[in-house]
Design an enzyme around this catalytic site. Structure first.
Site, PDB file in Angstrom:
ATOM      1  N   TRP A 149       0.803  -1.221   0.000  1.00 45.59           N
ATOM      2  CA  TRP A 149       0.000   0.000   0.000  1.00 45.59           C
ATOM      3  C   TRP A 149       0.840   1.277   0.000  1.00 45.59           C
ATOM      4  O   TRP A 149       0.312   2.356  -0.211  1.00 45.59           O
ATOM      5  CB  TRP A 149      -0.918   0.025   1.240  1.00 45.59           C
ATOM      6  N   ASN A 150       2.151   1.173   0.287  1.00 41.36           N
ATOM      7  CA  ASN A 150       2.871   2.426   0.537  1.00 41.36           C
ATOM      8  C   ASN A 150       3.266   3.192  -0.732  1.00 41.36           C
ATOM      9  O   ASN A 150       3.514   4.391  -0.676  1.00 41.36           O
ATOM     10  CB  ASN A 150       4.057   2.212   1.479  1.00 41.36           C
ATOM     11  N   LYS A 173      -2.359  -8.464  -7.806  1.00 39.78           N
ATOM     12  CA  LYS A 173      -3.217  -8.219  -6.647  1.00 39.78           C
ATOM     13  C   LYS A 173      -2.651  -7.036  -5.874  1.00 39.78           C
ATOM     14  O   LYS A 173      -1.604  -7.132  -5.235  1.00 39.78           O
ATOM     15  CB  LYS A 173      -3.234  -9.441  -5.714  1.00 39.78           C
ATOM     16  N   PRO A 174      -3.347  -5.886  -5.927  1.00 40.53           N
ATOM     17  CA  PRO A 174      -2.864  -4.734  -5.153  1.00 40.53           C
ATOM     18  C   PRO A 174      -3.241  -4.877  -3.679  1.00 40.53           C
ATOM     19  O   PRO A 174      -4.089  -5.712  -3.335  1.00 40.53           O
ATOM     20  CB  PRO A 174      -3.607  -3.562  -5.790  1.00 40.53           C
ATOM     21  N   ALA A 175      -2.653  -4.049  -2.832  1.00 45.81           N
ATOM     22  CA  ALA A 175      -2.942  -4.100  -1.392  1.00 45.81           C
ATOM     23  C   ALA A 175      -4.385  -3.704  -1.123  1.00 45.81           C
ATOM     24  O   ALA A 175      -4.958  -2.872  -1.837  1.00 45.81           O
ATOM     25  CB  ALA A 175      -2.008  -3.155  -0.655  1.00 45.81           C
ATOM     26  N   GLY A 226       6.539  -6.307  -0.341  1.00 40.02           N
ATOM     27  CA  GLY A 226       5.801  -6.252   0.917  1.00 40.02           C
ATOM     28  C   GLY A 226       6.683  -6.689   2.065  1.00 40.02           C
ATOM     29  O   GLY A 226       7.915  -6.574   2.001  1.00 40.02           O
ATOM     30  N   SER A 227       6.062  -7.227   3.089  1.00 41.35           N
ATOM     31  CA  SER A 227       6.812  -7.554   4.305  1.00 41.35           C
ATOM     32  C   SER A 227       7.658  -8.815   4.110  1.00 41.35           C
ATOM     33  O   SER A 227       7.335  -9.696   3.304  1.00 41.35           O
ATOM     34  CB  SER A 227       5.825  -7.775   5.454  1.00 41.35           C
ATOM     35  N   GLU A 248      10.786  -8.067  -3.045  1.00 44.12           N
ATOM     36  CA  GLU A 248      11.276  -6.776  -2.537  1.00 44.12           C
ATOM     37  C   GLU A 248      10.663  -6.647  -1.155  1.00 44.12           C
ATOM     38  O   GLU A 248       9.467  -6.394  -1.037  1.00 44.12           O
ATOM     39  CB  GLU A 248      10.786  -5.636  -3.430  1.00 44.12           C
ATOM     40  N   LEU A 249      11.460  -6.820  -0.123  1.00 39.14           N
ATOM     41  CA  LEU A 249      10.893  -6.966   1.221  1.00 39.14           C
ATOM     42  C   LEU A 249      11.232  -5.793   2.133  1.00 39.14           C
ATOM     43  O   LEU A 249      11.576  -4.717   1.679  1.00 39.14           O
ATOM     44  CB  LEU A 249      11.360  -8.306   1.807  1.00 39.14           C
ATOM     45  N   CYS A 282       9.988   1.519   2.509  1.00 40.33           N
ATOM     46  CA  CYS A 282      10.909   0.419   2.823  1.00 40.33           C
ATOM     47  C   CYS A 282      12.358   0.885   2.834  1.00 40.33           C
ATOM     48  O   CYS A 282      13.195   0.252   3.463  1.00 40.33           O
ATOM     49  CB  CYS A 282      10.723  -0.695   1.820  1.00 40.33           C
ATOM     50  N   GLU A 377      11.435  -3.030  11.981  1.00 41.91           N
ATOM     51  CA  GLU A 377      11.011  -1.987  11.050  1.00 41.91           C
ATOM     52  C   GLU A 377       9.922  -1.143  11.741  1.00 41.91           C
ATOM     53  O   GLU A 377       8.905  -1.676  12.171  1.00 41.91           O
ATOM     54  CB  GLU A 377      10.433  -2.676   9.812  1.00 41.91           C
TER      55      GLU A 377
HETATM   56  P1  NAP Z   1       2.330  -7.053   3.537  1.00 45.09           P
HETATM   57  O1  NAP Z   1       1.420  -7.232   4.664  1.00 45.09           O
HETATM   58  O2  NAP Z   1       3.364  -8.077   3.281  1.00 45.09           O
HETATM   59  O3  NAP Z   1       1.378  -6.874   2.268  1.00 45.09           O
HETATM   60  C1  NAP Z   1       1.891  -6.729   0.974  1.00 45.09           C
HETATM   61  C2  NAP Z   1       0.956  -7.419  -0.010  1.00 45.09           C
HETATM   62  O4  NAP Z   1       0.934  -8.806   0.288  1.00 45.09           O
HETATM   63  C3  NAP Z   1      -0.489  -6.927   0.077  1.00 45.09           C
HETATM   64  O5  NAP Z   1      -1.043  -6.917  -1.220  1.00 45.09           O
HETATM   65  C4  NAP Z   1      -1.141  -7.986   0.943  1.00 45.09           C
HETATM   66  O6  NAP Z   1      -2.509  -8.126   0.743  1.00 45.09           O
HETATM   67  C5  NAP Z   1      -0.425  -9.230   0.439  1.00 45.09           C
HETATM   68  N1  NAP Z   1      -0.507 -10.371   1.339  1.00 45.09           N
HETATM   69  C6  NAP Z   1      -0.662 -10.383   2.681  1.00 45.09           C
HETATM   70  N2  NAP Z   1      -0.697 -11.656   3.134  1.00 45.09           N
HETATM   71  C7  NAP Z   1      -0.575 -12.464   2.045  1.00 45.09           C
HETATM   72  C8  NAP Z   1      -0.548 -13.870   1.857  1.00 45.09           C
HETATM   73  N3  NAP Z   1      -0.651 -14.719   2.875  1.00 45.09           N
HETATM   74  N4  NAP Z   1      -0.407 -14.353   0.604  1.00 45.09           N
HETATM   75  C9  NAP Z   1      -0.301 -13.510  -0.445  1.00 45.09           C
HETATM   76  N5  NAP Z   1      -0.319 -12.162  -0.331  1.00 45.09           N
HETATM   77  C10 NAP Z   1      -0.457 -11.647   0.898  1.00 45.09           C
HETATM   78  O7  NAP Z   1       3.115  -5.686   3.611  1.00 45.09           O
HETATM   79  P2  NAP Z   1       2.501  -4.246   3.872  1.00 45.09           P
HETATM   80  O8  NAP Z   1       2.365  -4.033   5.310  1.00 45.09           O
HETATM   81  O9  NAP Z   1       1.325  -4.001   3.008  1.00 45.09           O
HETATM   82  O10 NAP Z   1       3.654  -3.359   3.259  1.00 45.09           O
HETATM   83  C11 NAP Z   1       4.714  -2.891   4.016  1.00 45.09           C
HETATM   84  C12 NAP Z   1       5.944  -3.759   3.820  1.00 45.09           C
HETATM   85  O11 NAP Z   1       6.353  -3.724   2.454  1.00 45.09           O
HETATM   86  C13 NAP Z   1       7.110  -3.258   4.618  1.00 45.09           C
HETATM   87  O12 NAP Z   1       7.800  -4.317   5.221  1.00 45.09           O
HETATM   88  C14 NAP Z   1       7.981  -2.580   3.572  1.00 45.09           C
HETATM   89  O13 NAP Z   1       9.321  -2.479   3.933  1.00 45.09           O
HETATM   90  C15 NAP Z   1       7.746  -3.459   2.398  1.00 45.09           C
HETATM   91  N6  NAP Z   1       8.057  -2.767   1.158  1.00 45.09           N
HETATM   92  C16 NAP Z   1       9.177  -3.136   0.472  1.00 45.09           C
HETATM   93  C17 NAP Z   1       9.528  -2.501  -0.691  1.00 45.09           C
HETATM   94  C18 NAP Z   1      10.741  -2.933  -1.447  1.00 45.09           C
HETATM   95  O14 NAP Z   1      10.836  -2.605  -2.610  1.00 45.09           O
HETATM   96  N7  NAP Z   1      11.657  -3.675  -0.856  1.00 45.09           N
HETATM   97  C19 NAP Z   1       8.733  -1.451  -1.186  1.00 45.09           C
HETATM   98  C20 NAP Z   1       7.596  -1.087  -0.465  1.00 45.09           C
HETATM   99  C21 NAP Z   1       7.283  -1.764   0.708  1.00 45.09           C
HETATM  100  P3  NAP Z   1      -3.573  -7.343   1.652  1.00 45.09           P
HETATM  101  O15 NAP Z   1      -3.242  -5.900   1.503  1.00 45.09           O
HETATM  102  O16 NAP Z   1      -4.867  -7.702   1.014  1.00 45.09           O
HETATM  103  O17 NAP Z   1      -3.398  -7.838   3.046  1.00 45.09           O
END
Ligand code: NAP
Length: 473
Positions: A149-150, A173-175, A226-227, A248-249, A282, A377
């Site tokens: 989402w960020n 699949k977007p957030a 994502g995470s 990309e975590l 991130c 984080e």
């Molecule tokens: P997240 O909870 O991992 O969610 C990211 C995406 O994954 C969302 O679309 C989420 O869907 C989906 N997701 C959640 N659980 C899942 C599962 N079991 N199976 C498949 N998909 C699933 O992360 P966030 O809190 O939204 O984002 C913040 C994180 O992203 C931070 O750790 C940040 O550092 C990281 N990030 C990294 C980068 C990079 O390039 N390295 C860039 C931006 C952000 P829902 O939204 O529907 O739950």
């Protein structure tokens, strides 16, 4: 322009059950829209559509794929204001940051369009006079993409643009907090007459959609931002089908200031880097290490500037700090600040939540080892400062983490600049530069911050298979 249905096989559609979930403005709580709450069945149909569209899309001359992407770039540039406003409403970031995100998102599209025509093959000298060795680079196939989402627009284009340039088709699949920007981009692709099924957008149940993308043999590549926690889950799942994967975590960026640095520039750089998107990026700094001799002066200047940042609704031009995306994020930030304070850190400015949606820009000094904020984080507008003695100490402290996404350091000593850039275990380094990310450079992490790279020629490579053809003549 606002789209509230999913895009599957070229049709705008709801969930099979008709179920929807709300998307809200994090600054006001106002419900902006309801979008389809899809699951495995709709995802399977999207994968089938992407699979059916793949042969024709892959066979299209690269120039035509490039033209389509240049069309997307052009429309994005004429609609910056519209796309940026939508982005602020669902994500909360300041409008000025949203405009630069749209530009950054469009840059990936343009770069991928330009690069589509440079997916060259090779010939390798043969050992035998009657043999020829060719290397072909071909699209991987159907890509399953999951975004956070960020950066609701840029994380989408950073995946779909190189995928389309390479000749892949995509299910994305977007957030759940920010699907509207992704759907708006899909709307533009539809206006541009992207063939049905080349891009499919599915919103809904993350675990169900994720499981289908992982289990379905028609998907040949998973790309995720994502995470780290979810990334590990996807990596395990991708192992069963031996799918290509890029991740990309999370990150835990150190920001090192040496005594020989231009302190004012370092303060300015940290303000820009740390407080962007209210610290919810991130690659934004999570730990600040300042050499002892200049630490107090640096902390004082930083706190003065941080305290002056304007907190408010992102749609207000003056706003510099928008709301946190959701209450759980706010609680985590509050917990990190309270934990550091309990362990003896000094709060130089901020330190509190405001109106239940914002967290004040905060500077902490004398943060002791063992504080959560130095390990986990934070994803919030808090800069914890730790003093250090020597260059070796700074590098050791900076590398003492499981993360390895981005790191920053400020120095005016040229020898130190090279020593430190080489010693830091991070995929992205800002040397006297708080904003290193550009579409043409590799973006990605080491250690538990990820696998693979996005951006530039490295990003395109992730969507290509290398095929060796040996010809006996
Ligand atoms: P997240 O909870 O991992 O969610 C990211 C995406 O994954 C969302 O679309 C989420 O869907 C989906 N997701 C959640 N659980 C899942 C599962 N079991 N199976 C498949 N998909 C699933 O992360 P966030 O809190 O939204 O984002 C913040 C994180 O992203 C931070 O750790 C940040 O550092 C990281 N990030 C990294 C980068 C990079 O390039 N390295 C860039 C931006 C952000 P829902 O939204 O529907 O739950």
């Amino acid at each position: 322009m606002s789209r509230t249905q999913d895009w599957i096989g070229g049709k705008w559609t709801g969930a099979d059950t008709g179920a929807t979930f709300p998307v809200s403005n994090p600054a006001t709580g106002e419900e902006l829209a309801r979008v389809p709450d899809c699951g495995a069945e709709e995802t399977r149909r999207a994968i089938d559509a992407a699979h059916a569209a793949f042969p024709a899309w892959a066979a299209l001359p690269a120039l035509e794929r490039a033209n389509l992407l240049m069309g997307l770039y052009g429309v994005m540039m004429t609609r910056v204001e519209e796309l940026a406003t939508l982005l602020v409403r669902e994500n909360g970031k300041p409008i000025r940051e949203a405009r630069s995100e749209i530009q950054y998102a469009a840059d990936f599209v343009r770069w991928s369009a330009e690069e589509a025509r440079r997916v060259y093959g090779e010939t390798i000298p043969s050992n035998a006079p009657n043999k020829r060795h060719l290397v072909l680079r071909q699209p991987v196939g159907v890509v399953g993409a999951i975004t956070p989402w960020n950066f609701p627009a840029a994380m989408v284009t950073r995946k779909i643009a190189p995928a389309l340039a390479a000749g892949c088709t995509v299910v994305i699949k977007p957030a759940e907090q920010t699907p509207l920007s992704a759907l708006a981009l899909g709307g533009i692709l539809d206006e541009l007459k992207l063939p049905a099924g080349v891009v499919n957008i599915v919103t809904g149940k993350p675990a169900e959609i994720g499981r289908e993308l992982l289990a379905n043999p028609k998907v040949r590549k998973i790309t995720f931002t994502g995470s780290t926690e979810v990334g590990k889950l996807l990596m395990r799942g991708a192992a069963d089908g031996v799918k290509k994967i890029s991740l990309e975590l999370g990150g835990h960026a150190p920001f090192i200031v040496f005594a020989d640095a231009d302190i004012d520039k370092a303060v300015e750089g940290l303000i820009a880097n740390k407080f962007r998107n209210a610290g919810q990026t991130c690659i934004c700094t999570n730990r600040v290490y300042v050499q002892k001799e200049v630490c107090d002066a640096f902390a004082k200047k930083l706190a003065e500037k941080a305290a002056a940042l304007v907190v408010g609704n992102g749609l207000d031009e003056k706003t510099q700090i928008g709301p946190m995306i959701e209450p759980a994020g706010l609680e985590k930030v509050r917990d990190h600040v309270e934990d550091a304070r309990r362990l003896g850190a000094k709060v130089l400015c901020g330190g509190k939540a405001r109106d239940g949606r914002w967290f004040e820009p905060t500077v902490l000094a004398d943060v002791p080892e063992g504080a959560k904020i130095l390990r986990e984080e934070t994803f919030g507008p808090v800069a914890p400062i730790v003093a250090f003695d020597t260059e070796q100490d700074a590098v050791r402290l900076a590398n003492d983490t499981n993360y390895g996404l981005a790191a920053y350091f400020y120095t005016s000593n040229a020898s130190r600049l090279f020593r430190v850039m080489e010693a830091l275990d991070y995929g992205i380094i800002g040397a006297n530069d708080p904003a290193p990310a550009v579409a043409q450079a590799p973006f990605g992490g080491m250690k538990e911050s990820g696998i693979g790279r996005e951006g530039g020629k490295w990003g395109l490579e992730e969507y290509l298979e290398v095929k060796h053809v040996s010809v006996l003549i």
